[in-house]
Design an enzyme around this catalytic site. Structure first.
Site, PDB file in Angstrom:
ATOM      1  N   LYS A 144     -17.706  -6.488   8.846  1.00  0.00           N
ATOM      2  CA  LYS A 144     -16.368  -7.055   8.790  1.00  0.00           C
ATOM      3  C   LYS A 144     -15.686  -6.931  10.151  1.00  0.00           C
ATOM      4  O   LYS A 144     -15.833  -5.922  10.836  1.00  0.00           O
ATOM      5  CB  LYS A 144     -15.550  -6.318   7.715  1.00  0.00           C
ATOM      6  CG  LYS A 144     -14.256  -6.985   7.362  1.00  0.00           C
ATOM      7  CD  LYS A 144     -13.622  -6.313   6.143  1.00  0.00           C
ATOM      8  CE  LYS A 144     -12.293  -6.950   5.831  1.00  0.00           C
ATOM      9  NZ  LYS A 144     -11.601  -6.284   4.730  1.00  0.00           N
ATOM     10  N   ARG A 170      -1.583  -6.711  -7.696  1.00  0.00           N
ATOM     11  CA  ARG A 170      -0.487  -7.614  -7.370  1.00  0.00           C
ATOM     12  C   ARG A 170      -0.376  -8.767  -8.352  1.00  0.00           C
ATOM     13  O   ARG A 170       0.696  -9.295  -8.569  1.00  0.00           O
ATOM     14  CB  ARG A 170      -0.688  -8.213  -5.968  1.00  0.00           C
ATOM     15  CG  ARG A 170      -0.589  -7.212  -4.848  1.00  0.00           C
ATOM     16  CD  ARG A 170      -0.957  -7.841  -3.542  1.00  0.00           C
ATOM     17  NE  ARG A 170      -2.359  -8.278  -3.624  1.00  0.00           N
ATOM     18  CZ  ARG A 170      -3.033  -8.823  -2.632  1.00  0.00           C
ATOM     19  NH1 ARG A 170      -2.454  -9.040  -1.484  1.00  0.00           N
ATOM     20  NH2 ARG A 170      -4.285  -9.168  -2.781  1.00  0.00           N
ATOM     21  N   SER A 217      -2.636  -7.550   3.443  1.00  0.00           N
ATOM     22  CA  SER A 217      -2.994  -7.317   4.844  1.00  0.00           C
ATOM     23  C   SER A 217      -3.347  -8.621   5.544  1.00  0.00           C
ATOM     24  O   SER A 217      -3.034  -8.806   6.722  1.00  0.00           O
ATOM     25  CB  SER A 217      -4.161  -6.327   4.945  1.00  0.00           C
ATOM     26  OG  SER A 217      -3.762  -5.052   4.524  1.00  0.00           O
ATOM     27  N   HIS A 256       0.840  -1.198   0.000  1.00  0.00           N
ATOM     28  CA  HIS A 256       0.000   0.000   0.000  1.00  0.00           C
ATOM     29  C   HIS A 256       0.878   1.253   0.000  1.00  0.00           C
ATOM     30  O   HIS A 256       0.628   2.207  -0.742  1.00  0.00           O
ATOM     31  CB  HIS A 256      -0.879   0.067   1.258  1.00  0.00           C
ATOM     32  CG  HIS A 256      -1.885  -1.011   1.394  1.00  0.00           C
ATOM     33  ND1 HIS A 256      -2.015  -1.750   2.550  1.00  0.00           N
ATOM     34  CD2 HIS A 256      -2.837  -1.477   0.552  1.00  0.00           C
ATOM     35  CE1 HIS A 256      -3.001  -2.619   2.411  1.00  0.00           C
ATOM     36  NE2 HIS A 256      -3.512  -2.476   1.203  1.00  0.00           N
TER      37      HIS A 256
END
Length: 151
Positions: A41, A90, A127, A17
């Site tokens: 979440k 990615r 993450s 990030h």
């Protein structure tokens, strides 16, 4: 003024990030790092911690602003007058997922999505990997900016 919103949960911010934000600063007049809030979440870090990690990581970069938001990213973009959404890719799976969102956002608004490929040195970091390393007592510090330190 060219303003980009870089949305995510940043639970926590990673070196991947960080790389995308730093590179985005060279492309845009302002990069707004937007921490999305999803009540359904479960996060490892509180919203305040995630915001502090990012603010501290970019304390010497005046072109970076950190905000929190709920709802659609395009609604936030309209609110802050951003013409662009910044996203990092990615791998091919990221592209397919992000492409669908970008097409939807483009149908709903005139906001363009700009994709940056992650640096080869950080393309494996996510993450969720950082959280897994943390949960299992591993050395996560090589995966995150210095501001992310857990007691």
């Amino acid at each position: 003024m060219k303003i980009a919103v870089f949305p995510g949960s940043f639970d926590p911010i990673t070196l991947g990030h960080y790389d995308i934000i730093k590179r985005g600063v060279s492309l845009f007049d302002k990069v707004i790092v937007a921490i999305g809030v999803n009540a359904e979440k479960k996060y490892m870090f509180s919203l305040e911690e995630r915001k502090r990690f990012i603010e501290e990581s970019f304390k010497n970069e005046p072109k970076v602003e950190v905000v929190t938001y709920e709802g659609l990213t395009i609604d936030l973009c309209r609110k802050v007058n951003a013409g662009f959404i910044l996203r990092g890719l990615r791998n091919p799976a990221d592209f397919e997922f992000e492409k669908a969102i970008a097409h939807t956002n483009r149908q709903l608004s005139k906001i363009e999505t700009v994709f940056l490929l992650t640096a080869a040195s950080t393309s494996y970091i996510s993450s969720s990997i950082v959280r897994d390393v943390l949960r299992n007592g591993g050395d996560y510090t090589i995966l995150v900016p210095d501001a992310v330190r857990v007691k």
